[in-house]
Design a protein around this motif. Structure first.
Motif, PDB file in Angstrom:
ATOM      1  N   UNK A 131      18.319 -14.163   0.315  1.00  0.00           N
ATOM      2  CA  UNK A 131      17.073 -15.022   0.266  1.00  0.00           C
ATOM      3  C   UNK A 131      17.143 -15.771   1.325  1.00  0.00           C
ATOM      4  N   UNK A 132      18.542 -16.232   1.708  1.00  0.00           N
ATOM      5  CA  UNK A 132      18.625 -17.431   2.860  1.00  0.00           C
ATOM      6  C   UNK A 132      18.197 -16.634   4.120  1.00  0.00           C
ATOM      7  N   UNK A 185      27.407 -24.295 -13.065  1.00  0.00           N
ATOM      8  CA  UNK A 185      27.377 -23.229 -11.848  1.00  0.00           C
ATOM      9  C   UNK A 185      26.280 -22.103 -11.968  1.00  0.00           C
ATOM     10  N   UNK A 223      24.872 -11.671 -17.469  1.00  0.00           N
ATOM     11  CA  UNK A 223      25.235 -12.852 -16.989  1.00  0.00           C
ATOM     12  C   UNK A 223      25.479 -14.124 -17.964  1.00  0.00           C
ATOM     13  N   UNK A 250      29.076 -13.704 -18.312  1.00  0.00           N
ATOM     14  CA  UNK A 250      29.780 -14.325 -17.160  1.00  0.00           C
ATOM     15  C   UNK A 250      29.885 -15.601 -16.898  1.00  0.00           C
ATOM     16  N   UNK A 251      28.624 -16.298 -16.843  1.00  0.00           N
ATOM     17  CA  UNK A 251      28.335 -17.519 -16.731  1.00  0.00           C
ATOM     18  C   UNK A 251      27.660 -18.494 -17.822  1.00  0.00           C
ATOM     19  N   UNK A 281      15.128 -20.548  -3.104  1.00  0.00           N
ATOM     20  CA  UNK A 281      14.950 -19.851  -1.629  1.00  0.00           C
ATOM     21  C   UNK A 281      14.134 -18.367  -1.541  1.00  0.00           C
ATOM     22  N   UNK A 282      13.396 -18.263  -3.006  1.00  0.00           N
ATOM     23  CA  UNK A 282      12.327 -17.122  -2.866  1.00  0.00           C
ATOM     24  C   UNK A 282      11.457 -17.416  -1.691  1.00  0.00           C
ATOM     25  N   UNK A 295      14.196 -16.712   4.729  1.00  0.00           N
ATOM     26  CA  UNK A 295      13.824 -17.972   4.514  1.00  0.00           C
ATOM     27  C   UNK A 295      12.561 -18.078   5.442  1.00  0.00           C
ATOM     28  N   UNK A 314      25.766 -11.981  -6.970  1.00  0.00           N
ATOM     29  CA  UNK A 314      24.922 -13.184  -6.765  1.00  0.00           C
ATOM     30  C   UNK A 314      24.913 -13.836  -5.705  1.00  0.00           C
ATOM     31  N   UNK A 362      33.924  -9.532 -13.087  1.00  0.00           N
ATOM     32  CA  UNK A 362      33.504 -11.092 -13.066  1.00  0.00           C
ATOM     33  C   UNK A 362      33.288 -11.239 -11.616  1.00  0.00           C
ATOM     34  N   UNK A 385      18.888 -21.970  -7.205  1.00  0.00           N
ATOM     35  CA  UNK A 385      18.946 -21.728  -5.785  1.00  0.00           C
ATOM     36  C   UNK A 385      18.332 -20.510  -5.456  1.00  0.00           C
ATOM     37  N   UNK A 386      18.446 -19.417  -6.143  1.00  0.00           N
ATOM     38  CA  UNK A 386      17.458 -18.161  -6.014  1.00  0.00           C
ATOM     39  C   UNK A 386      16.367 -18.350  -6.146  1.00  0.00           C
ATOM     40  N   UNK A 413      23.229 -21.676  -9.517  1.00  0.00           N
ATOM     41  CA  UNK A 413      22.967 -20.404  -8.486  1.00  0.00           C
ATOM     42  C   UNK A 413      21.498 -19.826  -8.820  1.00  0.00           C
ATOM     43  N   UNK A 414      21.154 -19.889  -9.961  1.00  0.00           N
ATOM     44  CA  UNK A 414      19.862 -19.119 -10.275  1.00  0.00           C
ATOM     45  C   UNK A 414      18.756 -19.968  -9.752  1.00  0.00           C
ATOM     46  N   UNK A 427      22.845 -11.780  -3.148  1.00  0.00           N
ATOM     47  CA  UNK A 427      21.210 -11.997  -3.688  1.00  0.00           C
ATOM     48  C   UNK A 427      21.007 -13.517  -2.895  1.00  0.00           C
ATOM     49  N   UNK A 428      21.698 -14.504  -3.186  1.00  0.00           N
ATOM     50  CA  UNK A 428      21.318 -15.550  -2.523  1.00  0.00           C
ATOM     51  C   UNK A 428      21.367 -15.646  -0.979  1.00  0.00           C
ATOM     52  N   UNK A 456      29.970 -12.107  -9.502  1.00  0.00           N
ATOM     53  CA  UNK A 456      29.628 -13.336  -8.701  1.00  0.00           C
ATOM     54  C   UNK A 456      29.497 -12.863  -7.372  1.00  0.00           C
ATOM     55  N   UNK A 493      21.745 -28.343  -1.906  1.00  0.00           N
ATOM     56  CA  UNK A 493      21.255 -27.220  -0.969  1.00  0.00           C
ATOM     57  C   UNK A 493      19.657 -27.241  -1.256  1.00  0.00           C
TER      58      UNK A 493
END
Lengths: 448, 181
Positions: free
Chosen positions: B28-29, A201, A440, A443-444, A212-213, B32, B21, B14, A208-209, A205-206, B24-25, B18, A107
């Protein structure tokens, strides 16, 4: 072809400089930072060499940058730094995490390609681009001389983006591709930074954040100074925050070099410099070490002094950000109305989904969770300090404009336009703070 | 952590993390900022020229006028441009016009201006590309000027005449005039 050669050499210059000065950055960080560092240093050197009589042509610029690449790579080789990066083996069998991460990274690549296509297709046309940055770039390319700047307005801003445009015009390519390269480099280096703390992962993800800002994405197709400035400042602060915990000299050098380049891309870097220097002095007293303020100041003055001297002595223009001591007393006239206006503008940017996206809200949620349920890690605490510093300086700059212009409708208009754009460093810092928060990481986090 | 969470809650947290997150993504999309029209233009017209692209971005009326000036104004001209006010927001902006007309020298004017400065060789005849805000009608200049030549963008030319600002044709015209000295 011309563009491939020149911009390829710019990239290599950035890479070898990082190999030399910040060798302990990981490969992804080095590759991501190569273009931002390379274009900053090569435009700066072109500026300096032009002052000493070297006319700007494609050949002279290419020879200059190519020469620096040879010097930097030669020194690296002598110091036995491996010039060829060691890339890990591809995994034999892909785990689910890797597949999802790969899709996310695809992406990001797709977004970068769309940005590149737009920048290649549409010529520079935005207002400030036409009136200043691209006009200077074209002028330098056609005359070969930087001293052709003949007005205070045109001499008010440093030359990084204009000279980057010059490189584009000399190479017969649309200079806007520079902003696509900044965008791609930003995302790659940010991903590389996050990989130090998160699994594949999480880092994807971050990243991608960030990709897409909305403000970051839109400015990747606008030939303004705001995106490069946002990249340099946010990454500089992130590296300095990381250094404050990890004490890895490569991080200090990378952060200082990136911060130095903020002085080469936009004016009014002095408040940030003084504020960060003050914090570094406190830090160095605490750690009983003097290298932090020395290295930081050295890189800053390396870029700031020649340009400021050129403005005053050659162009003979009053710098746009010259501190007028007579106005200092007017700061005492600032009241609740002015503070409220500045605060409102900040919140409009912070809370605007069409500007900073979800980064602001995500940060607030995570910050509350961390403060209530967790013991904040040192890196998280320092990243909060960096955020507060950025917001504080932004407020100071906003009020400074009001002190100079008066706090009328013109000031409010400027706040909503160029000062709002000056919030561009925030998304990366907010997302980084979220990514390294204890929530986070638990978690990740990267598997030890 | 400050508080020890029961083990049974951890998978729930958990999953919640997820989900946040992912949200949040998604946010943003949905915000765009790609311009759909820009991307469609690129897809349907991959080989547009520089001029055609700038017509789209600057606006056809203004850009065509700029090209007309580039082709017809002498490079050493000293040009009086319209005031930097509605409806001449761009055509009256010296730095904006300078991007296209450099190395010609551009001088600013005001709405109250009644005469041409002595160093000026040419004056823009500009209807105005923007909306009428705070002003009643289009057209500039707003004072008579003795001209050795008036060239209109639509092809008309007048020689050795007075530019009359009240002429309805002049109010809506684009062109330039050469000042008679």
């Amino acid at each position: 072809m011309l563009a491939l050669i020149l911009f390829g050499l710019v990239f290599l210059l950035g890479y070898f400089l990082l190999l030399l000065l910040a060798p302990r950055l990981n490969f992804t960080e080095k590759i991501g930072l190569s273009f931002p560092i390379g274009i900053g240093v090569s435009t700066f050197l072109s500026f300096v060499f032009n002052i000493f009589g070297i006319t700007l042509t494609w050949l002279s610029v290419t020879l200059l940058v190519g020469g620096m690449v040879i010097v930097a790579s030669g020194i690296s080789a002598v110091r036995k730094k491996s010039l060829v990066p060691v890339v890990g083996r591809l995994p034999g069998k892909l785990r689910l995490e890797q597949i999802f991460s790969g899709l996310i990274l695809l992406n990001i690549v797709a977004l970068s390609l769309i940005v590149f296509a737009q920048d290649l297709y549409w010529p520079p046309y935005h207002f400030d681009t036409i009136t200043l940055y691209d006009f200077r770039g074209k002028l330098f390319a056609s005359t070969g001389e930087i001293s052709q700047i003949d007005t205070t307005y045109r001499g008010s801003y440093p030359l990084l983006t204009s000279l980057a445009h010059t490189f584009g015009y000399l190479s017969k390519v649309n200079p806007k591709i520079v902003y696509a390269l900044f965008y791609g480099g930003f995302l790659l280096s940010f991903f590389g930074i996050l990989r130090q703390y998160l699994n594949l992962f999480g880092a994807a993800v971050f990243s991608l954040l960030l990709a897409t800002t909305p403000a970051v994405l839109s400015h990747s197709t606008i030939a303004y100074t705001n995106l490069p400035h946002g990249i340099y400042l946010s990454l500089a602060l992130i590296y300095l925050v990381r250094y404050s915990v990890e004490r890895n000299i490569s991080l200090l050098v990378a952060g200082s070099l990136l911060f130095g380049l903020t002085a080469w891309v936009r004016p009014a870097s002095e408040p940030f410099f003084l504020a960060i220097l003050a914090l570094l002095i406190i830090y160095s007293i605490w750690k009983k070490s003097f290298r932090e303020p020395v290295i930081f100041t050295g890189f800053y003055l390396f870029f700031e002094l020649p340009w400021k001297s050129f403005q005053r002595l050659v162009l003979q223009v009053t710098p746009y950000d010259q501190l007028n001591l007579g106005l200092l007393s007017r700061f005492l006239e600032i009241g609740p109305r002015e503070l409220a206006t500045a605060g409102r503008t900040f919140l409009n940017g912070f809370a605007d989904l069409g500007f900073i996206g979800s980064a602001g809200y995500l940060f607030i949620i995570l910050a509350i969770i961390v403060l209530v349920f967790y013991r904040p890690s040192r890196i998280f605490a320092f990243s909060l300090i960096a955020l507060l510093l950025t917001i504080g300086i932004w407020t100071f700059l906003s009020l400074s404009i009001g002190v100079s212009w008066g706090f009328g409708s013109d000031w409010e208009w400027i706040l909503g336009q160029s000062m709002k754009r000056l919030l561009l460093p925030l998304p990366a810092m907010l997302i980084f703070s979220c990514a390294i928060s204890p929530v986070i990481v638990s978690l990740l986090g990267k598997r030890k | 952590m400050r508080y020890k969470l029961p083990k049974s809650l951890r998978p729930v947290l958990s999953a919640a993390g997820i989900l946040v997150l992912a949200l949040a993504v998604l946010v943003n999309f949905t915000n765009l900022t790609f311009s759909r029209s820009d991307l469609l233009t690129m897809y349907h017209n991959p080989a547009l020229s520089y001029d055609e692209k700038m017509r789209i971005k600057i606006g056809p009326e203004l850009y065509d006028y700029i090209r007309f000036l580039q082709d017809n104004l002498p490079l050493d001209a000293v040009v009086l441009i319209p005031p930097q006010a509605h409806p001449w927001g761009s055509s009256g902006h010296p730095e904006f016009m300078n991007y296209f007309l450099h190395p010609r020298t551009l001088l600013k004017s005001t709405l109250e201006q009644k005469e041409v400065p002595p160093e000026v060789t040419h004056v823009l005849v500009a209807k105005g590309e923007g909306p009428l805000i705070g002003i009643k009608e289009y057209g500039w200049p707003r004072f008579p000027i003795y001209s050795s030549l008036i060239v209109y963008q639509d092809g008309g030319k007048l020689v050795n005449t007075v530019f009359l600002p009240d002429d309805p044709k002049n109010k809506m015209a684009w062109g330039f005039l050469e000042v008679a000295r």
